[in-house]
Design an enzyme around this catalytic site. Sequence first.
Site, PDB file in Angstrom:
ATOM      1  N   ASP A  51       0.843  -1.198   0.000  1.00  0.00           N
ATOM      2  CA  ASP A  51       0.000   0.000   0.000  1.00  0.00           C
ATOM      3  C   ASP A  51       0.877   1.246   0.000  1.00  0.00           C
ATOM      4  O   ASP A  51       2.013   1.236   0.478  1.00  0.00           O
ATOM      5  CB  ASP A  51      -0.973   0.007   1.175  1.00  0.00           C
ATOM      6  CG  ASP A  51      -0.297   0.071   2.536  1.00  0.00           C
ATOM      7  OD1 ASP A  51       0.706  -0.646   2.723  1.00  0.00           O
ATOM      8  OD2 ASP A  51      -0.770   0.832   3.404  1.00  0.00           O
ATOM      9  N   GLU A  69      -0.115  -0.667   5.871  1.00  0.00           N
ATOM     10  CA  GLU A  69       0.979  -0.108   6.669  1.00  0.00           C
ATOM     11  C   GLU A  69       0.891   1.405   6.725  1.00  0.00           C
ATOM     12  O   GLU A  69       1.138   2.017   7.763  1.00  0.00           O
ATOM     13  CB  GLU A  69       2.335  -0.526   6.085  1.00  0.00           C
ATOM     14  CG  GLU A  69       3.511  -0.322   7.043  1.00  0.00           C
ATOM     15  CD  GLU A  69       4.141   1.058   6.963  1.00  0.00           C
ATOM     16  OE1 GLU A  69       4.953   1.380   7.835  1.00  0.00           O
ATOM     17  OE2 GLU A  69       3.830   1.828   6.020  1.00  0.00           O
TER      18      GLU A  69
END
EC number: 3.5.1.18
Length: 397
Positions: free
Chosen positions: A75, A140
């Site tokens: 991500d 994250e």
Amino acid sequence: MFPTDPVSNLAALIRCPSVTPAEGGALAALEAMLAPVGFKVDRVVAKEPGTPDIENLYARTGGEGPHLMFAGHTDVVPVGDEAAWSRPPFSAAIAEGEMYGRGAVDMKGGIACFVAAVARHIEKHGAPKGSISFLITGDEEGPAINGTVKLLEWAAARGERWDACLVGEPTNPDCIGDMIKIGRRGSLSGRITVHGVQGHAAYPHLADNPVRSILQIAQALMDPPFDDGTENFQPSNLEVTTIDVGNTAVNVIPAKASAAFNIRFNDRWTAESLMAEIVARLDRAAAGSALRPGRAPARYEIVWNERPSHVFLTRNNALIDSLSGAVEAVTGRQPQLSTTGGTSDARFIKDYCPVVEFGLVGKTMHMVDERVALADLETLTGIYETFIARWFGHAAA
């Protein structure tokens, strides 16, 4: 075809618009790279009420023997104003020896390089003398609720055990080989609210202005210093990050004022001992204010962040020596062993196995025109490949 080229690997990942919480095709692209190398891949969806579902990936190859994990995230943060980019942020465009794109440095580049390194190692030497796994999250850069924490729990419940972990976050300030992260400071946040008595600004004796108290409390939190550092960590540091009153009327003394803070702390403290120290400072500041002559102590309340990050330091010599030796062998630099910077998902992994962090140069992460030098991708791949061989040599000894 083995995914031995980090440039091609990274281009495939950057072209996936995986802004948290969207998977964006990034995990599918990674799975397509790992399957031909012999990895068994699991896609794990983690859920939590009130939060977006997050897709994560766990992949493993090998058999009995030492188990090395590589951890990271696909991500990325939002691109911001796309018009400000010189090249489309998900195009993986190459210009003047650099690849542009969101996530190029943080941290699709690290993933691309470790995939290439593993593929090269297996192509040259066959299956590893043990196991290699990838633990990759899509959460994250977001709240980190449905990411690494839950993926670790899922894998551990299936019987997975790890001997060491390398996190591929960008750790180098200027050049590949500058720095290995061997630990992280803890992080603790809270919000203080001081209650006063609302009134007219022309009649302060009839009111109790909480702004006076919140300013003194904020100063008491920051001064004196909490410590002067330890052998492996810099001094603990508290920053007041906002002071809020919510009062738009210039002639009204507000009823309350609040302040938020964050402290990054070293191994002289635990979260619990630090909370006690902060409360003691608050009590002293609330009770003994020269700004409040003749008044009772300021009334305050504090709300702590539910999830403080605990300080940790990795002391696994085989892991650190294998990585620092690989860095020096490829670059000629002796990397600094550091605990500086913010938090990462290593703070979760340290509860399962020794963990260190090493990746690309972080200068452009989260910026417009995030980019990475193609030469750095090849250098990092070489370091990772050398590290894999060295670590399995140490672990099998």
